[in-house]
Motif scaffolding. Structure first.
Motif, mmCIF file in Angstrom:
data_model
loop_
_atom_site.group_PDB
_atom_site.id
_atom_site.type_symbol
_atom_site.label_atom_id
_atom_site.label_comp_id
_atom_site.label_asym_id
_atom_site.label_seq_id
_atom_site.Cartn_x
_atom_site.Cartn_y
_atom_site.Cartn_z
ATOM 1 N N GLU A 96 20.692 15.556 37.358
ATOM 2 C CA GLU A 96 21.696 14.746 38.055
ATOM 3 C C GLU A 96 21.729 15.090 39.543
ATOM 4 O OE1 GLU A 96 26.415 13.556 37.692
ATOM 5 O OE2 GLU A 96 25.500 14.823 36.174
ATOM 6 N N LEU A 97 21.545 16.363 39.883
ATOM 7 C CA LEU A 97 21.530 16.764 41.290
ATOM 8 C C LEU A 97 20.358 16.135 42.038
ATOM 9 C CD1 LEU A 97 22.463 20.552 41.049
ATOM 10 C CD2 LEU A 97 23.859 18.716 41.994
ATOM 11 N N VAL A 132 2.792 6.702 56.050
ATOM 12 C CA VAL A 132 3.211 7.029 54.680
ATOM 13 C C VAL A 132 3.236 8.540 54.503
ATOM 14 C CG1 VAL A 132 2.515 6.932 52.250
ATOM 15 C CG2 VAL A 132 2.438 4.875 53.646
ATOM 16 N N GLN A 133 2.211 9.228 54.994
ATOM 17 C CA GLN A 133 2.158 10.688 54.881
ATOM 18 C C GLN A 133 3.346 11.327 55.588
ATOM 19 O OE1 GLN A 133 -1.189 12.521 56.774
ATOM 20 N NE2 GLN A 133 -0.793 14.525 55.874
ATOM 21 N N GLN A 134 3.672 10.843 56.791
ATOM 22 C CA GLN A 134 4.810 11.385 57.536
ATOM 23 C C GLN A 134 6.117 11.154 56.791
ATOM 24 O OE1 GLN A 134 4.533 9.502 61.352
ATOM 25 N NE2 GLN A 134 2.904 10.870 62.084
ATOM 26 N N HIS A 135 6.319 9.921 56.307
ATOM 27 C CA HIS A 135 7.546 9.605 55.558
ATOM 28 C C HIS A 135 7.658 10.469 54.305
ATOM 29 C CE1 HIS A 135 9.318 6.178 57.665
ATOM 30 N NE2 HIS A 135 8.093 5.696 57.843
ATOM 31 N N ARG A 136 6.559 10.582 53.569
ATOM 32 C CA ARG A 136 6.572 11.339 52.324
ATOM 33 C C ARG A 136 6.864 12.812 52.584
ATOM 34 N NH1 ARG A 136 2.567 14.059 50.301
ATOM 35 N NH2 ARG A 136 0.995 12.919 51.455
ATOM 36 N N THR A 137 6.179 13.395 53.548
ATOM 37 C CA THR A 137 6.380 14.801 53.872
ATOM 38 C C THR A 137 7.802 15.057 54.339
ATOM 39 O OG1 THR A 137 4.061 14.970 54.484
ATOM 40 C CG2 THR A 137 5.497 16.723 55.257
ATOM 41 N N LYS A 138 8.295 14.220 55.245
ATOM 42 C CA LYS A 138 9.649 14.376 55.780
ATOM 43 C C LYS A 138 10.680 14.217 54.666
ATOM 44 C CE LYS A 138 11.681 10.980 57.810
ATOM 45 N NZ LYS A 138 12.829 10.270 57.664
ATOM 46 N N THR A 139 10.490 13.247 53.803
ATOM 47 C CA THR A 139 11.449 12.982 52.733
ATOM 48 C C THR A 139 11.458 14.109 51.709
ATOM 49 O OG1 THR A 139 11.077 10.615 53.031
ATOM 50 C CG2 THR A 139 12.138 11.299 50.994
ATOM 51 N N LEU A 140 10.289 14.603 51.325
ATOM 52 C CA LEU A 140 10.241 15.710 50.373
ATOM 53 C C LEU A 140 10.886 16.971 50.950
ATOM 54 C CD1 LEU A 140 6.696 15.229 48.807
ATOM 55 C CD2 LEU A 140 8.901 14.910 47.684
ATOM 56 N N GLU A 160 13.294 16.999 53.198
ATOM 57 C CA GLU A 160 14.734 16.732 53.189
ATOM 58 C C GLU A 160 15.313 16.964 51.786
ATOM 59 O OE1 GLU A 160 15.818 12.855 54.646
ATOM 60 O OE2 GLU A 160 14.667 13.143 56.485
ATOM 61 N N LEU A 161 14.615 16.464 50.763
ATOM 62 C CA LEU A 161 15.080 16.669 49.385
ATOM 63 C C LEU A 161 15.155 18.159 49.050
ATOM 64 C CD1 LEU A 161 13.270 13.877 47.317
ATOM 65 C CD2 LEU A 161 15.724 14.174 47.606
ATOM 66 N N ARG A 162 14.134 18.915 49.428
ATOM 67 C CA ARG A 162 14.130 20.356 49.161
ATOM 68 C C ARG A 162 15.318 21.046 49.838
ATOM 69 N NH1 ARG A 162 8.535 19.933 50.310
ATOM 70 N NH2 ARG A 162 7.383 19.870 48.372
ATOM 71 N N ARG A 163 15.522 20.735 51.131
ATOM 72 C CA ARG A 163 16.643 21.351 51.849
ATOM 73 C C ARG A 163 17.970 20.962 51.213
ATOM 74 N NH1 ARG A 163 13.604 20.023 56.333
ATOM 75 N NH2 ARG A 163 14.810 18.151 56.705
ATOM 76 N N ASN A 164 18.108 19.691 50.865
ATOM 77 C CA ASN A 164 19.341 19.204 50.249
ATOM 78 C C ASN A 164 19.602 19.927 48.925
ATOM 79 O OD1 ASN A 164 21.457 17.740 49.168
ATOM 80 N ND2 ASN A 164 20.570 15.747 49.593
ATOM 81 N N LEU A 165 18.584 20.058 48.106
ATOM 82 C CA LEU A 165 18.742 20.714 46.811
ATOM 83 C C LEU A 165 18.952 22.220 46.948
ATOM 84 C CD1 LEU A 165 16.099 18.696 44.781
ATOM 85 C CD2 LEU A 165 18.588 18.530 44.616
ATOM 86 N N LYS A 166 18.277 22.854 47.919
ATOM 87 C CA LYS A 166 18.492 24.289 48.142
ATOM 88 C C LYS A 166 19.919 24.556 48.597
ATOM 89 C CE LYS A 166 13.884 26.066 49.030
ATOM 90 N NZ LYS A 166 12.995 26.709 50.003
ATOM 91 N N SER A 167 20.460 23.648 49.398
ATOM 92 C CA SER A 167 21.824 23.839 49.864
ATOM 93 C C SER A 167 22.837 23.719 48.700
ATOM 94 C CB SER A 167 22.180 22.824 50.947
ATOM 95 O OG SER A 167 22.271 21.509 50.410
ATOM 96 N N LYS A 168 22.418 23.030 47.645
ATOM 97 C CA LYS A 168 23.270 22.893 46.444
ATOM 98 C C LYS A 168 22.965 23.974 45.413
ATOM 99 C CE LYS A 168 23.907 17.971 47.044
ATOM 100 N NZ LYS A 168 23.727 16.637 46.502
ATOM 101 N N GLY A 169 22.033 24.874 45.744
ATOM 102 C CA GLY A 169 21.749 25.993 44.852
ATOM 103 C C GLY A 169 20.672 25.732 43.813
ATOM 104 N N VAL A 170 19.900 24.657 43.958
ATOM 105 C CA VAL A 170 18.837 24.360 42.998
ATOM 106 C C VAL A 170 17.582 25.099 43.428
ATOM 107 C CG1 VAL A 170 17.392 22.545 42.010
ATOM 108 C CG2 VAL A 170 19.803 22.100 42.494
#
Length: 142
Positions: free
Chosen positions: A79-80, A120-128, A130-140
């Motif tokens: 869900e996170l 596409v490579q830039q978008h994908r790398t940047k988005t992944l 961002e997802l990692r940072r977002n999830l790490k900040s939530k403790g995942v």
């Protein structure tokens, strides 16, 4: 007509045959038990990896979050992660769905979304990232 003595002899032969069969069956059974004892391992002796392989988890479609782009569906169980994915812009979602579901190279993903391979490579790398940072900040964890 069969005499009583012939019938008695046939019974004796049949009894002897049954005893031999049962004795050999018992021998086979005890050999199998011995073989199993030699190969058996106690649960406490198993490594964590081996213990983890001893069970399964039922998965139900209702327990997954579905995201689609161009007719392809990406299922996310956490869900996170799904909440973080929802917060992404539509184009980034499309790029990740095509990348994860179809495992397409960046050039082919670009053909779908109308971008160059490098974009596409830039978008994908940047988005992944961002997802990692977002999830790490939530403790995942990874």
């Amino acid at each position: 007509m069969i005499s009583v003595f012939d019938e008695y002899g046939a019974r004796q032969q049949f009894d002897a045959f049954c005893k031999v069969v049962l004795r050999h069956e018992a021998i086979s059974y005890f050999r199998e038990l011995s073989r199993q004892r030699k190969r058996a391992i106690q649960f406490s002796a198993l490594s964590q990896h081996e213990t983890d392989e001893l069970y399964t988890v039922d998965e139900y479609p209702s327990a997954k979050f579905a995201f689609s782009a161009f007719g392809y569906v990406l299922y996310i169980q956490s869900e996170l992660v799904a909440d973080a994915f929802v917060g992404l812009p539509e184009r980034e979602q499309q790029i990740l769905i095509l990348h994860c579901v179809l495992e397409l190279p960046d050039r082919e993903v670009g053909n779908f979304v109308g971008l160059s391979r490098s974009a596409v490579q830039q978008h994908r790398t940047k988005t992944l990232n961002e997802l990692r940072r977002n999830l790490k900040s939530k403790g995942v964890k990874n």
